[in-house]
Enzyme design. Structure first.
Site, mmCIF file in Angstrom:
data_model
loop_
_atom_site.group_PDB
_atom_site.id
_atom_site.type_symbol
_atom_site.label_atom_id
_atom_site.label_comp_id
_atom_site.label_asym_id
_atom_site.label_seq_id
_atom_site.Cartn_x
_atom_site.Cartn_y
_atom_site.Cartn_z
ATOM 1 N N GLY A 10 11.728 26.784 77.500
ATOM 2 C CA GLY A 10 12.969 26.013 77.396
ATOM 3 C C GLY A 10 13.542 26.112 75.998
ATOM 4 O O GLY A 10 12.817 25.992 75.019
ATOM 5 N N ARG A 71 11.449 31.593 81.517
ATOM 6 C CA ARG A 71 10.072 31.120 81.704
ATOM 7 C C ARG A 71 9.240 32.192 82.403
ATOM 8 O O ARG A 71 8.401 31.897 83.245
ATOM 9 C CB ARG A 71 10.074 29.823 82.504
ATOM 10 N N ASP A 102 3.837 25.883 74.750
ATOM 11 C CA ASP A 102 2.479 26.187 75.197
ATOM 12 C C ASP A 102 2.417 27.420 76.106
ATOM 13 O O ASP A 102 1.511 28.253 75.964
ATOM 14 C CB ASP A 102 1.891 24.967 75.927
ATOM 15 N N THR A 124 9.389 23.255 70.603
ATOM 16 C CA THR A 124 9.692 22.564 71.857
ATOM 17 C C THR A 124 10.259 21.194 71.549
ATOM 18 O O THR A 124 9.791 20.517 70.629
ATOM 19 C CB THR A 124 8.470 22.378 72.782
ATOM 20 N N ASP A 126 9.725 18.836 73.322
ATOM 21 C CA ASP A 126 8.710 17.881 73.804
ATOM 22 C C ASP A 126 7.734 17.460 72.699
ATOM 23 O O ASP A 126 7.026 16.471 72.858
ATOM 24 C CB ASP A 126 7.902 18.496 74.956
ATOM 25 N N ASP A 128 4.905 18.641 71.953
ATOM 26 C CA ASP A 128 3.561 18.474 72.528
ATOM 27 C C ASP A 128 2.611 19.633 72.234
ATOM 28 O O ASP A 128 1.548 19.735 72.847
ATOM 29 C CB ASP A 128 3.665 18.274 74.052
ATOM 30 N N ARG A 161 24.146 -5.773 82.395
ATOM 31 C CA ARG A 161 23.308 -4.975 83.295
ATOM 32 C C ARG A 161 22.001 -4.563 82.625
ATOM 33 O O ARG A 161 21.879 -4.608 81.400
ATOM 34 C CB ARG A 161 24.043 -3.682 83.679
ATOM 35 N N MET A 168 13.783 13.661 78.740
ATOM 36 C CA MET A 168 12.835 14.751 79.004
ATOM 37 C C MET A 168 11.538 14.540 78.212
ATOM 38 O O MET A 168 11.343 13.502 77.590
ATOM 39 C CB MET A 168 13.478 16.082 78.630
ATOM 40 N N ARG A 170 8.458 16.222 79.503
ATOM 41 C CA ARG A 170 7.375 16.697 80.370
ATOM 42 C C ARG A 170 6.238 15.669 80.425
ATOM 43 O O ARG A 170 6.520 14.490 80.588
ATOM 44 C CB ARG A 170 6.880 18.064 79.899
ATOM 45 N N GLU A 220 10.573 11.323 81.778
ATOM 46 C CA GLU A 220 10.613 11.979 83.097
ATOM 47 C C GLU A 220 9.217 12.174 83.694
ATOM 48 O O GLU A 220 9.063 12.322 84.902
ATOM 49 C CB GLU A 220 11.287 13.341 82.980
ATOM 50 N N HIS A 270 19.528 18.229 80.285
ATOM 51 C CA HIS A 270 19.659 19.344 79.342
ATOM 52 C C HIS A 270 20.662 19.095 78.221
ATOM 53 O O HIS A 270 20.720 19.894 77.277
ATOM 54 C CB HIS A 270 20.005 20.627 80.101
ATOM 55 N N GLN A 272 20.166 17.068 76.090
ATOM 56 C CA GLN A 272 19.252 16.907 74.939
ATOM 57 C C GLN A 272 18.899 18.234 74.283
ATOM 58 O O GLN A 272 18.511 18.277 73.120
ATOM 59 C CB GLN A 272 17.929 16.258 75.400
#
Ligand code: F6P
Length: 340
Positions: A10, A71, A102, A124, A126, A128, A161, A168, A170, A220, A270, A272
């Site tokens: 990504g 990918r 990764d 990434t 993420d 991670d 509200r 995102m 993962r 997510e 996306h 983000q």
């Protein structure tokens, strides 16, 4: 030496800065670089373009990747693996720089095991990847999520509200954690903690009682247990497409049903991933791109350039791939201190 560079997985802000870092650092030492297009697909299908210093002028601040990404798993089929090695030999590439998360770095490790001269650069949104303090892309992408939360605060307040922002990340909760902390969410749900509906509902009720609205951030990757809805498709590395589970929308339904507070959700997806890299990501990506070239010039193939404290250095790919860096209990403790 002749360098090759690819961006896989990504996309995220900072990829172009890293590519530029590779090309200019190599050029300064008198080496040329070619780019392989669309991640490992470019090596499998022989999609290549020259990358002279003039080709990377002006890309430092641009989002996405000028090389394209995919990918593609080059080691899913033995025939593809052979094609990758043939492409490297055909173009006389002495050192490949694989920029990715990764999956991309796991493929780089496999290439190294098969004798390929490769070094890695982690990226990434993420955050991670194990072995590095931060991955570039994370700060810029999360800033977009924080901006979204602030916009949702305005409209949640006007309409009294509860609004759930799905982000995102993962199976790691870094994006949600940082969005909740920096945006002042009333509740933040991350995959590292089991879903606890009574606690979530209590936080929403407390926030609504105190000031008339509530903001929830949900990663997510959280597991809401058996429920109606979809399971996502899978990518080439076997990862479920988590956004198709729409956990944010499901949470908003549950909050409204159980509390009576009118609820909405927003999945920014996306959005983000696009946009210019921020200061931190530009500099980190530039440093890691340059460090990857230095590792290759030192013959340290099979390593990945990482950030440790204030220093960039190389570590074996084995230490960076195969396990995800997830949110730690001390971060969760801090996060919960500031919730409703
Ligand atoms: O790994 C980056 C990421 O944006 C994840 O946060 C997300 O789950 C995934 O990629 C989405 O993948 P795709 O762009 O293939 O839909």
């Amino acid at each position: 030496m002749k360098f090759g560079v690819l961006t896989g997985g990504g996309d995220c802000p900072g990829l172009n800065a890293a590519v530029r870092g590779v090309v200019l650092r190599a050029a300064r030492s008198g080496h040329e670089t070619v780019g392989f297009l669309d991640g490992w697909k470019g090596l499998r299908d022989d999609l290549v373009r020259p990358l002279a210093p003039a080709d990377v002028a002006g890309i430092l601040s641009r989002g996405g990747t000028v090389l394209g990404s995919s990918r593609t798993n080059p080691f899913a089929k033995e025939a593809d693996a052979t094609r990758v090695l043939e492409t490297l030999a055909r173009h006389r590439v002495d050192a490949l720089v694989a920029i990715g998360g990764d999956d991309t770095l796991s493929a780089a490790r496999e290439l190294h095991r098969r004798g390929g001269h490769v070094v890695g650069v982690p990226k990434t949104m993420d955050n991670d990847v194990a072995g590095t303090d931060w991955t570039f892309g994370f700060h810029s992408a999360t800033a977009v999520a924080v901006d979204a939360l602030e916009r949702l605060r305005d409209t949640a307040g006007s309409h009294h509200r509860a609004i759930v922002l799905e982000v995102m990340g993962r199976h790691a909760g870094w994006v949600a954690l940082a969005t909740g902390l920096a945006g002042g969410a009333d509740a933040t749900l991350v995959p590292e903690e089991p879903y606890d509906e009574p606690t979530l509902l209590a936080r929403v009720r407390r926030a609504v009682d105190a000031r008339g609205y509530a903001l929830v951030v949900a990663s997510e990757g959280i597991d809401l247990g058996p429920r109606r809805g979809t399971t996502g498709g899978k990518d080439e590395f076997g990862h479920e497409l988590l956004r198709e589970r729409e956990v944010g929308a499901e949470l908003a339904r549950r909050i409204q049903e159980q509390t009576g507070v009118e609820s909405r959700s927003a999945q920014i997806g996306h959005v983000q991933r696009g946009g210019a890299p921020d200061l931190f990501d530009r500099i980190l990506a530039t440093r890691l791109g340059a460090q990857a070239v230095d590792l290759a010039l030192a013959g340290r193939f099979g390593e990945v350039a990482v950030l440790r404290g204030e220093t960039v250095r190389g570590i074996p790919l084995d230490e960076a791939v195969g396990t995800s860096k997830v949110v730690t209990p001390d971060w969760l403790d801090l996060l919960h201190t500031f919730e409703a």
